[in-house]
Structures are given as C-alpha cells and as structure tokens.
Motif scaffolding. Structure first.
Motif, PDB file in Angstrom:
ATOM      1  N   LYS A   1       0.832  -1.213   0.000  1.00 23.22           N
ATOM      2  CA  LYS A   1       0.000   0.000   0.000  1.00 23.22           C
ATOM      3  C   LYS A   1       0.865   1.262   0.000  1.00 23.22           C
ATOM      4  N   ILE A   2       1.907   1.271   0.809  1.00 19.58           N
ATOM      5  CA  ILE A   2       2.796   2.431   0.874  1.00 19.58           C
ATOM      6  C   ILE A   2       3.571   2.570  -0.437  1.00 19.58           C
ATOM      7  N   THR A   3       4.029   1.442  -1.000  1.00 16.36           N
ATOM      8  CA  THR A   3       4.741   1.474  -2.285  1.00 16.36           C
ATOM      9  C   THR A   3       3.847   2.053  -3.376  1.00 16.36           C
ATOM     10  N   ASN A   4       2.616   1.602  -3.423  1.00 18.57           N
ATOM     11  CA  ASN A   4       1.687   2.096  -4.445  1.00 18.57           C
ATOM     12  C   ASN A   4       1.410   3.588  -4.280  1.00 18.57           C
ATOM     13  N   MET A   5       1.305   4.040  -3.051  1.00 17.07           N
ATOM     14  CA  MET A   5       1.028   5.451  -2.816  1.00 17.07           C
ATOM     15  C   MET A   5       2.215   6.318  -3.261  1.00 17.07           C
ATOM     16  N   VAL A   6       3.435   5.936  -2.864  1.00 18.46           N
ATOM     17  CA  VAL A   6       4.611   6.747  -3.182  1.00 18.46           C
ATOM     18  C   VAL A   6       4.895   6.734  -4.683  1.00 18.46           C
ATOM     19  N   THR A   7       4.824   5.564  -5.316  1.00 15.62           N
ATOM     20  CA  THR A   7       5.091   5.512  -6.758  1.00 15.62           C
ATOM     21  C   THR A   7       4.022   6.259  -7.550  1.00 15.62           C
ATOM     22  N   ARG A   8       2.787   6.202  -7.075  1.00 12.88           N
ATOM     23  CA  ARG A   8       1.733   6.963  -7.760  1.00 12.88           C
ATOM     24  C   ARG A   8       1.998   8.464  -7.677  1.00 12.88           C
ATOM     25  N   LEU A   9       2.425   8.932  -6.526  1.00 11.62           N
ATOM     26  CA  LEU A   9       2.728  10.356  -6.371  1.00 11.62           C
ATOM     27  C   LEU A   9       3.928  10.761  -7.229  1.00 11.62           C
ATOM     28  N   LEU A  10       4.932   9.911  -7.285  1.00  9.10           N
ATOM     29  CA  LEU A  10       6.092  10.205  -8.134  1.00  9.10           C
ATOM     30  C   LEU A  10       5.674  10.270  -9.601  1.00  9.10           C
ATOM     31  N   ALA A  11       4.812   9.350 -10.014  1.00  9.38           N
ATOM     32  CA  ALA A  11       4.424   9.252 -11.418  1.00  9.38           C
ATOM     33  C   ALA A  11       3.423  10.318 -11.845  1.00  9.38           C
ATOM     34  N   THR A  12       2.755  10.937 -10.896  1.00  9.51           N
ATOM     35  CA  THR A  12       1.739  11.938 -11.241  1.00  9.51           C
ATOM     36  C   THR A  12       2.128  13.353 -10.813  1.00  9.51           C
ATOM     37  N   GLU A  13       2.499  13.512  -9.566  1.00 12.18           N
ATOM     38  CA  GLU A  13       2.773  14.845  -9.042  1.00 12.18           C
ATOM     39  C   GLU A  13       4.155  15.371  -9.446  1.00 12.18           C
ATOM     40  N   LEU A  14       5.159  14.480  -9.498  1.00 11.95           N
ATOM     41  CA  LEU A  14       6.514  14.933  -9.822  1.00 11.95           C
ATOM     42  C   LEU A  14       6.846  14.786 -11.301  1.00 11.95           C
ATOM     43  N   TYR A  15       6.082  13.999 -12.035  1.00 10.72           N
ATOM     44  CA  TYR A  15       6.354  13.803 -13.463  1.00 10.72           C
ATOM     45  C   TYR A  15       6.385  15.119 -14.242  1.00 10.72           C
ATOM     46  N   PRO A  16       5.377  15.983 -14.112  1.00 14.54           N
ATOM     47  CA  PRO A  16       5.404  17.217 -14.917  1.00 14.54           C
ATOM     48  C   PRO A  16       6.600  18.120 -14.618  1.00 14.54           C
ATOM     49  N   GLU A  17       7.153  17.991 -13.434  1.00 11.02           N
ATOM     50  CA  GLU A  17       8.264  18.858 -13.059  1.00 11.02           C
ATOM     51  C   GLU A  17       9.606  18.326 -13.555  1.00 11.02           C
ATOM     52  N   PHE A  18       9.742  17.012 -13.639  1.00  3.74           N
ATOM     53  CA  PHE A  18      11.053  16.439 -13.939  1.00  3.74           C
ATOM     54  C   PHE A  18      11.125  15.682 -15.260  1.00  3.74           C
ATOM     55  N   ILE A  19      10.004  15.505 -15.944  1.00  4.65           N
ATOM     56  CA  ILE A  19      10.020  14.898 -17.272  1.00  4.65           C
ATOM     57  C   ILE A  19       9.253  15.835 -18.213  1.00  4.65           C
ATOM     58  N   LYS A  20      10.005  16.607 -18.996  1.00  2.25           N
ATOM     59  CA  LYS A  20       9.403  17.650 -19.826  1.00  2.25           C
ATOM     60  C   LYS A  20       9.950  17.588 -21.251  1.00  2.25           C
ATOM     61  N   ILE A  21       9.058  17.768 -22.215  1.00  2.00           N
ATOM     62  CA  ILE A  21       9.490  17.904 -23.606  1.00  2.00           C
ATOM     63  C   ILE A  21      10.263  19.209 -23.741  1.00  2.00           C
ATOM     64  N   PRO A  22      11.435  19.200 -24.369  1.00  2.00           N
ATOM     65  CA  PRO A  22      12.228  20.433 -24.483  1.00  2.00           C
ATOM     66  C   PRO A  22      11.634  21.387 -25.521  1.00  2.00           C
ATOM     67  N   VAL A  23      10.906  22.359 -25.054  1.00  2.00           N
ATOM     68  CA  VAL A  23      10.286  23.327 -25.969  1.00  2.00           C
ATOM     69  C   VAL A  23      10.942  24.700 -25.871  1.00  2.00           C
ATOM     70  N   SER A  24      11.616  24.984 -24.777  1.00  2.00           N
ATOM     71  CA  SER A  24      12.266  26.289 -24.665  1.00  2.00           C
ATOM     72  C   SER A  24      13.472  26.346 -25.606  1.00  2.00           C
ATOM     73  N   ARG A  25      13.734  27.500 -26.150  1.00  2.00           N
ATOM     74  CA  ARG A  25      14.830  27.649 -27.107  1.00  2.00           C
ATOM     75  C   ARG A  25      16.177  27.364 -26.454  1.00  2.00           C
ATOM     76  N   ARG A  26      16.342  27.762 -25.204  1.00  2.00           N
ATOM     77  CA  ARG A  26      17.612  27.525 -24.518  1.00  2.00           C
ATOM     78  C   ARG A  26      17.903  26.044 -24.387  1.00  2.00           C
ATOM     79  N   ARG A  27      16.899  25.290 -23.993  1.00  2.00           N
ATOM     80  CA  ARG A  27      17.101  23.853 -23.820  1.00  2.00           C
ATOM     81  C   ARG A  27      17.292  23.157 -25.168  1.00  2.00           C
ATOM     82  N   LEU A  28      16.571  23.604 -26.182  1.00  2.00           N
ATOM     83  CA  LEU A  28      16.734  23.028 -27.508  1.00  2.00           C
ATOM     84  C   LEU A  28      18.141  23.266 -28.048  1.00  2.00           C
ATOM     85  N   ILE A  29      18.640  24.466 -27.873  1.00  2.00           N
ATOM     86  CA  ILE A  29      19.985  24.783 -28.360  1.00  2.00           C
ATOM     87  C   ILE A  29      21.023  23.927 -27.642  1.00  2.00           C
TER      88      ILE A  29
END
Length: 444
Positions: free
Chosen positions: A181-209
């Motif tokens: 139960k604890i494993t499922n809760m923590v992995t779910r939070l990592l996969a949903t709440e932290l995903y947008p912050e740490f897995i991003k398509i590089p769209v900014s010009r600085r990151r693309l360059i």
C-alpha cells in the motif's frame, strides 16, 4: 509478617472485645485455685468463653492462606523462552532511521555520507531530502501513520534493490499488504505529481539549443534533440494470461518507451503496451506521437539543410517508422550508399544515448529487472523510477553499474496510410541530411 494480616488480627481483637469485654485475648490468665488444679481438659474448654478460640481459629486459617499465596516470580526467563524483539532496537525501525538521518548523517564527511545513503536508497542524501520535500504535502494528506521520510526511504530501498513486499515486511516489522500500500502510494505520487516537473518535452529555445549542440558534437548531425527506444520490463507471470505480454526475449513483460537527451535525461516516458507489442505500435499509441502529429508540439529552432527547413527531430532504430520528426536508418544491414551508411552510423551513435540511459535506469533501480508488483501498478512503478532517474541525472549522481538488455532485432516498421505525408517529408529530409553530412566530413 504481612501488614494486611496484622491489621486483620487487630480488627479481630477489637471485634472480640466488643463482643466479650470481660475477657481479653491478651490478658494474663488468673492463677488457678487449688480446687481446679485437677480439672480435666474438657472442663477447661467448657469453662472458657468460646469467642477467643473462634477468632484464633479464623486468624490461624487466614494466616495460613496468606502464606500459601503464590508470589510473582522474580526468576529471569530461561534461554529457551521466546521473547519479542523490541522494534525500537531494530536496524530498520523509525528510531534507528531517525538517528541515522538526523544525528549520524551530519557527523560524516559528505562523500561518505552520500555513499552510505546511495547504498541504502539509490541516491544521495540531498536528493533524498528533495524527494521527501516534494512528496511530503501529498503524503501528509493521506493520513499515513508513518513519518514521510521513513515511508519514502522504505519505498526507495525497494525500488533500488528490488526487494519484494514480503522481504521488506520482515525487515520493517510490518504486514506485506501495508508495504504494498505504501509502495503504491509513493510511486503513484512520483508518477503523477513529480512527473510534470522532472520529465518535460524540451520546448524552450535555450534547452533546444543545448541539446541539439550536444548531439551535433556527438554525431555531426544538426538539430537532433533526442533519441527514442523501447525496453521490456519483466513482470510476474502469475498476473497475466495469454501471450500478448510475452516479449521478444521470451518472458512476460510490459513495454517501456522513453526519449532521452544527451545527458541521458528522459523527456518523455510511456508505458501503455504489453510486452508482445512492437515499438512502432507503442509509439503510435503514445501521447507524444499524437502531439507531434497534431502539431501541438512545435519546435521553433529551424535550420536550412540543402533547401529543406529542418526542425528539431528525434532518432530511433529501424523498428520505428520514418517520419518528419523521427529519423531512422536507411538500412539495418549497411546496404545503402556511402552517404546513407555514414548517416546510419552517426544516427545509431546518437541513438546509443537512450540505450545507455535505459541500461542506467535498470542498473540504478533494480526492481525494473524483475518487477514484483501487481500488473495494475506496474506502469506507475516504472514511471516513478524514470522520475527518480531524472532527479539523479540532474543532480549528477554517480552512475552505478548498468544493466543492458540483449541486442534486439526486428523487421523495419511499416508506414501507415495516414502517415504518408509525414513519411514522404521525412524521407526527403533524411536524404538531405545524409548528403550534407557526407559532403562535410569528406571535405575535411
């Protein structure tokens, strides 16, 4: 003599005096007269008041009972007796964790401290605290009875070492269902709440360059911004039926698809297909594919190559379809022209980045080598490990020993009818890139 017994005797004497004040149990007997010197015992009993004998009898009986009462044993338990271990003294108890994280950890030099933390949780102490701080508000809302950092540490140790819920349950003196139960809760939070912050398509010009320049230094191909690949993640056979989950290596799995940049940081992750699916089908069912085809993702860094407007693109092997935003090799066996073969070699060199990233992912989070969670929770567990992988790469954590899949094979992907325009433009773009590369390198 027992104080309660003495009190009882005192009360009996008072009671006797109140019943027969003419006779005292403690008074001295009067001297016998001459006439009574030859009295028999029966005459003595009949001439004495009965009350003293009654109370003496009661007192004697109560004294005997008090002396026979079983006293608590002070004998230490024998060596064969079973004792319950004190959880506070356990290496994996909350108190032991707290002592390590708040006291012992600061008495160590930073390299030694972080090496010890990595051996237990797969990442250094600063990265660990970052994960805890990010998850703490969400875990607090769940009313978990365990401290947040303790629960996160428990789950990270499982992900890093591949422990089963049963193994962790015995270590932490918890029930296996609670570990799950604890494993499922923590992995779910990592996969949903932290995903947008740490897995991003590089769209900014600085990151693309930054990405395109790094890939160009590696491959001499301009405007490459990522590499895509798939990898089967082994799952428990008992969770599934049929052969749709059987991968090309012969075991039951689900398919992981990732896109990585030059730093082996994932900027897209997808787990939506069983292991029996091919890479092209998995790509076409992903959100990334739909966003790129629909034009939802537009990369503004455009260059001109032999009259072609080249936007940033990703590279993959021949198991993926050739599209305007996805370059693949001309031939899997080197049967193309010199320019095409040179292009293929450089493209596969760029693709090696994602192969190494996946090998690093599975080496760092060993649970992905043989996933021991329920199939319904497999996708979130895999994505959670990808989030943690990015955290480690961004923090420049030391890279552990990698775990590589066997060399893969497969037929080249076939284009679909609705992809014709993307394939046509991709084909002309690929040839222009190959000719330009051949000309530039041949003139050196």
């Amino acid at each position: 003599m027992d104080e309660s017994f003495m009190l009882m005797v005192s009360n009996l004497l008072h009671l006797h005096n109140s019943l027969d004040p003419s006779t005292s149990l403690l008074s001295s007997p009067s001297p016998p007269s001459s006439s009574s010197s030859t009295s028999s015992p029966s005459s003595l009993l009949s001439s004495s008041p009965p009350t003293p004998f009654l109370f003496f009898t009661l007192a004697s009986l109560l004294s005997y009972l008090a002396s026979q009462k079983k006293k608590p044993s002070t004998k230490p338990p024998s060596s064969t007796s079973t004792t319950t271990a004190n959880p506070e003294s356990s290496t994996f108890s909350v108190s032991a964790f707290r002592a390590l994280s708040t006291e012992h950890i600061w008495s160590l030099e930073a390299p030694l401290r972080d090496a010890q933390w990595r051996s237990m949780y797969g990442l250094s102490y600063p990265v660990f605290t970052t994960v805890v701080d990010k998850l703490k508000p969400h875990i607090a809302a769940s009313n978990l009875s365990l401290p947040t950092d303790y629960a996160v540490g428990m789950v990270l140790s499982r992900l890093a070492h591949g422990f089963s819920a049963k193994t962790l349950a015995s270590r932490y003196s918890l029930e296996p269902y609670l570990i799950s139960k604890i494993t499922n809760m923590v992995t779910r939070l990592l996969a949903t709440e932290l995903y947008p912050e740490f897995i991003k398509i590089p769209v900014s010009r600085r990151r693309l360059i930054e990405s395109t320049q790094a890939f160009e230094e590696l491959t001499s191909l301009p405007n490459m911004c990522g590499a895509i690949d798939g990898s089967p993640i082994k799952v428990k056979r008992g969770d599934i039926g049929g052969n749709m989950y059987e991968c090309r290596y012969g075991y039951s799995s689900v398919l992981l698809q990732v896109v990585a940049d030059h730093k082996k940081v994932f900027w897209d992750v997808c787990v939506k297909a069983p292991g029996g699916s091919d890479d092209a089908s998995h790509l076409r069912g992903s959100l990334l594919y739909n966003r790129l085809v629909s034009g939802d993702v537009v990369w503004d860094k455009v260059i001109n190559v032999r009259g072609h407007h080249v936007r940033p693109y990703i590279v993959g092997d021949w198991c993926y379809p050739l599209l305007s935003f996805l370059m693949t090799p001309f031939s899997p066996d080197g049967s193309g022209t010199p320019a095409q073969n040179l292009f293929d070699g450089m493209l596969m060199k760029g693709r090696s980045v994602v192969v190494d990233a996946i090998a690093l992912l599975k080496g760092r989070w060993k649970i992905l080598q043989d996933l021991n969670v329920d199939l319904t929770h497999a996708p979130q567990t895999i994505v959670a490990c990808c989030v943690l992988h990015n955290l480690c790469q961004i923090a420049r954590e030391p890279e552990p020993e990698t775990w590589k899949d066997p060399d893969e094979g497969g037929a080249p992907a076939r284009g679909l009818e609705n992809e014709k325009s993307f394939h046509y433009f991709g084909d002309s773009l690929r040839q222009a890139l190959a000719d330009d590369l051949h000309q530039r390198l041949s003139s050196r």
